[in-house]
Design an enzyme around this catalytic site. Sequence first.
Site, PDB file in Angstrom:
ATOM      1  N   ARG A  13      -4.964  10.471   3.404  1.00  7.79           N
ATOM      2  CA  ARG A  13      -3.942  11.478   3.594  1.00  7.79           C
ATOM      3  C   ARG A  13      -2.818  11.372   2.567  1.00  7.79           C
ATOM      4  NH1 ARG A  13       0.630  12.972   5.830  1.00  7.79           N
ATOM      5  NH2 ARG A  13       0.564  14.915   7.000  1.00  7.79           N
ATOM      6  N   ASP A  55       4.444   0.972  11.791  1.00  3.49           N
ATOM      7  CA  ASP A  55       3.232   0.318  11.274  1.00  3.49           C
ATOM      8  C   ASP A  55       3.053  -1.109  11.797  1.00  3.49           C
ATOM      9  OD1 ASP A  55       2.632   2.610   9.934  1.00  3.49           O
ATOM     10  OD2 ASP A  55       3.100   1.870   7.935  1.00  3.49           O
ATOM     11  N   LYS A  95       0.839  -1.208   0.000  1.00  2.30           N
ATOM     12  CA  LYS A  95       0.000   0.000   0.000  1.00  2.30           C
ATOM     13  C   LYS A  95       0.868   1.250   0.000  1.00  2.30           C
ATOM     14  CE  LYS A  95      -1.664   2.008   3.865  1.00  2.30           C
ATOM     15  NZ  LYS A  95      -1.499   3.464   3.791  1.00  2.30           N
ATOM     16  N   ASN A  96       1.870   1.262   0.869  1.00  3.10           N
ATOM     17  CA  ASN A  96       2.660   2.478   1.032  1.00  3.10           C
ATOM     18  C   ASN A  96       3.569   2.757  -0.147  1.00  3.10           C
ATOM     19  OD1 ASN A  96       1.395   2.942   3.391  1.00  3.10           O
ATOM     20  ND2 ASN A  96       3.153   2.506   4.736  1.00  3.10           N
ATOM     21  N   ASP A 148      -4.946  13.094  11.415  1.00  8.81           N
ATOM     22  CA  ASP A 148      -5.709  11.869  11.246  1.00  8.81           C
ATOM     23  C   ASP A 148      -5.650  11.094  12.547  1.00  8.81           C
ATOM     24  OD1 ASP A 148      -3.272  10.625  11.319  1.00  8.81           O
ATOM     25  OD2 ASP A 148      -3.195  10.206   9.180  1.00  8.81           O
TER      26      ASP A 148
HETATM   27  C1  UD1 Z   1       4.459   6.938   5.734  1.00 11.43           C
HETATM   28  C2  UD1 Z   1       3.503   5.759   5.705  1.00 11.43           C
HETATM   29  C3  UD1 Z   1       3.055   5.392   7.095  1.00 11.43           C
HETATM   30  C4  UD1 Z   1       4.270   5.112   7.968  1.00 11.43           C
HETATM   31  C5  UD1 Z   1       5.235   6.301   7.920  1.00 11.43           C
HETATM   32  C6  UD1 Z   1       6.532   6.040   8.661  1.00 11.43           C
HETATM   33  C7  UD1 Z   1       2.376   6.024   3.604  1.00 11.43           C
HETATM   34  C8  UD1 Z   1       1.090   6.279   2.873  1.00 11.43           C
HETATM   35  N1  UD1 Z   1       2.326   6.118   4.923  1.00 11.43           N
HETATM   36  O1  UD1 Z   1       3.730   8.049   6.267  1.00 11.43           O
HETATM   37  O2  UD1 Z   1       2.245   4.203   7.025  1.00 11.43           O
HETATM   38  O3  UD1 Z   1       3.850   4.896   9.288  1.00 11.43           O
HETATM   39  O4  UD1 Z   1       5.578   6.616   6.549  1.00 11.43           O
HETATM   40  O5  UD1 Z   1       7.137   4.891   8.195  1.00 11.43           O
HETATM   41  O6  UD1 Z   1       3.381   5.713   2.988  1.00 11.43           O
HETATM   42  N2  UD1 Z   1       6.749  14.995   9.574  1.00 11.43           N
HETATM   43  C9  UD1 Z   1       6.822  16.345   9.816  1.00 11.43           C
HETATM   44  N3  UD1 Z   1       6.880  17.193   8.743  1.00 11.43           N
HETATM   45  C10 UD1 Z   1       6.857  16.760   7.445  1.00 11.43           C
HETATM   46  C11 UD1 Z   1       6.773  15.379   7.224  1.00 11.43           C
HETATM   47  C12 UD1 Z   1       6.724  14.512   8.305  1.00 11.43           C
HETATM   48  O7  UD1 Z   1       6.852  16.782  10.946  1.00 11.43           O
HETATM   49  O8  UD1 Z   1       6.927  17.592   6.523  1.00 11.43           O
HETATM   50  C13 UD1 Z   1       6.725  14.071  10.722  1.00 11.43           C
HETATM   51  C14 UD1 Z   1       5.379  13.382  10.884  1.00 11.43           C
HETATM   52  O9  UD1 Z   1       4.494  14.171  11.653  1.00 11.43           O
HETATM   53  C15 UD1 Z   1       5.766  12.108  11.598  1.00 11.43           C
HETATM   54  C16 UD1 Z   1       7.144  11.778  11.044  1.00 11.43           C
HETATM   55  O10 UD1 Z   1       7.619  13.003  10.481  1.00 11.43           O
HETATM   56  O11 UD1 Z   1       5.904  12.313  12.982  1.00 11.43           O
HETATM   57  C17 UD1 Z   1       7.148  10.672  10.008  1.00 11.43           C
HETATM   58  O12 UD1 Z   1       6.407  11.057   8.918  1.00 11.43           O
HETATM   59  P1  UD1 Z   1       6.662  10.455   7.475  1.00 11.43           P
HETATM   60  O13 UD1 Z   1       7.880   9.595   7.455  1.00 11.43           O
HETATM   61  O14 UD1 Z   1       6.605  11.594   6.513  1.00 11.43           O
HETATM   62  O15 UD1 Z   1       5.401   9.516   7.291  1.00 11.43           O
HETATM   63  P2  UD1 Z   1       4.332   9.527   6.137  1.00 11.43           P
HETATM   64  O16 UD1 Z   1       5.001   9.664   4.809  1.00 11.43           O
HETATM   65  O17 UD1 Z   1       3.235  10.467   6.484  1.00 11.43           O
END
Ligand code: UD1
Length: 433
Positions: free
Chosen positions: A108, A320, A38-39, A132
Site C-alpha cells: 500500500r 504499530d 521500513k516506514n 488492507d
Molecule cells: C503509516 C505507517 C503505518 C502506521 C501509520 C500510523 C507506513 C508505510 N505505514 O501508515 O505503519 O501504522 O502510519 O503511524 O509508513 N487517513 C484518512 N485519509 C487520508 C489519510 C489517512 O482517513 O487521506 C486515516 C487512515 O485511514 C488512518 C489514519 O488516517 O485511520 C492514519 O493514517 P496515516 O497516518 O496516513 O497512516 P499511513 O501513512 O497509511
Amino acid sequence: MQTIGSLQFWLTYHCVVSVFRVEGGAPLTGAVAVPGAKNSVLKLMAATLLAPGTSELMNVPDIEDVAIMSELLRRLGCEVNHVGSTITITVPHRPDHRADYDLVRRMRASICVLGPLLARCGAADVAVPGGDNIGSRGLDMHVDALRKMGAHVKNEHGYLLAESEGLAGAQVFLDFPSVGATETILMAAVTATGESIIENAAREPEIIDICMMLVGMGADISGIGSSTLIITGVNSLKPVSHRVVSDRIVAGTWAIAAVMTQGDLTISGVPPQYLALPLEKLQTAGALVESGGDTIRVRMNERAQCVDIVTLPYPGFPTDLQPQFIALNAIGQGAALVTENLFEARFRFVQELARLGADVRTDGHHALIRGREALSGAPVEATDIRAGAGLVLAGLVAQGSTTVYGVSHIDRGYAEFVETLQGLGAKIERVEA
Ligand code: UD1
C-alpha cells in the site's frame, strides 16, 4: 472456467509456503542491533524521484517491501542497485509516471510515489491501494491537498490520475496528522512555486527523516519535528546520500519480547526518545529499562503486570506496537484496556491470539484483555506485519509448539526475523509447509 477454478484451488492448497515454528519457554538474552526503518526507507526511495541522477541510501533493511519498491522504481525507469545495506537509485531525466496495480496491491505504501511523480513529471497515474488487512485507509487528505496546490485529480478505473501544469504552494490543514498525507504534501511542495504550510502535520521520526533528506537535496523546509511545516519551493533538487533512521517499531518489538520472555536484551541503534512512551509502559509492567546514547537495555524477572494503552499519532503510543502489547497483556497479571484510534481492523488479530488461549474481548475501538498465567501453542495465521510479530511473541511464551502461517507479512517488515530471534536464544525456525 472450471479448469481455471480447479487450477486455482490446486495452487492454493498445494503450493509450498513458509511457516514459523516456535517452541515457547526460552528467555531472550543478548544484544541486537536495529536496522533502518521500513516506514521511512520506502518514502525516501520515492523521494529520490525528485532529482535526476544517483542518490544513495544507507542503513536500508533487507525486507520484502524494499524489494517491491525497488521493482516499482525500476518500472518508472530508475536503475536500483543493492550492495549490503546500501542502495543506489539512478533517476532518469524523464521517469515514467504510472504505478501499476500489481505492485500497489502488494504494498500500500506505493502511494508515496504520487507526490514526487506529480512534482517531477506533471502527471501521476497510481493504482488505488484499496483496503488492507488493518482496515480501509483513506486517501482523501492526500488528494484534497494536491487539488489545493492546483493539481487535477480523478479516480478512474481503479487509478488516481493526477495532472498539473505546475504545482503552487498552498496552506493545508490536515484533519488528522496523517503520516502518508504529510509525506505526499512535502514531496509535492518542495519544488512547487511559493510557500506551502502544512498545519497539523505528522511528527513521527520518519517524517523528520524525510525532511532531513529533502533538505539534503536542496529543499527549504522549516518547522521540522513540529506540527507546522513551512516549505518554500525551490526550482530543482539534487541527488543525495542519506542514512535511513532506525526502526523504532522493530526496536519496540524486541523490547516487548524481552519483557514477555522474562529476558535481558540490549537493543542498539535507536534513539530511546523515539520509544519514550512504550518504554514507560514496559516499566509500568515491571520491566527494568536503562537507556543511554542510542542503546536501550530491557530486563524482566517476573510476570508482567497488565498495562492500558491508547494508540495515537506520535509522540502518542504507536499503533504499530499495539498487537505486540496485546500479546504482552495476554500473559500479564490483572487486566488491561487497549484503545485503538487509528486502524479499526487491527483487532482482527485477537481471534488468532485467542487460539493460543488468550482472553481478549473487543468492542469497536477497545480490547479488554484479562491476563492468563499461560498460553498454549497452536497453529495461527498472521493477518498483517505487526499482528504477525505479536503472534510470534505470544508463541515464544506459550507452552508447546506454535505454528505461524502468513509469515510473508512478517517478511515485509522485519529483516532476518527468525535469524535475529535465534541469535537471542529463541526456539524458532522457518519451515516449508
Ligand atoms: C503509516 C505507517 C503505518 C502506521 C501509520 C500510523 C507506513 C508505510 N505505514 O501508515 O505503519 O501504522 O502510519 O503511524 O509508513 N487517513 C484518512 N485519509 C487520508 C489519510 C489517512 O482517513 O487521506 C486515516 C487512515 O485511514 C488512518 C489514519 O488516517 O485511520 C492514519 O493514517 P496515516 O497516518 O496516513 O497512516 P499511513 O501513512 O497509511
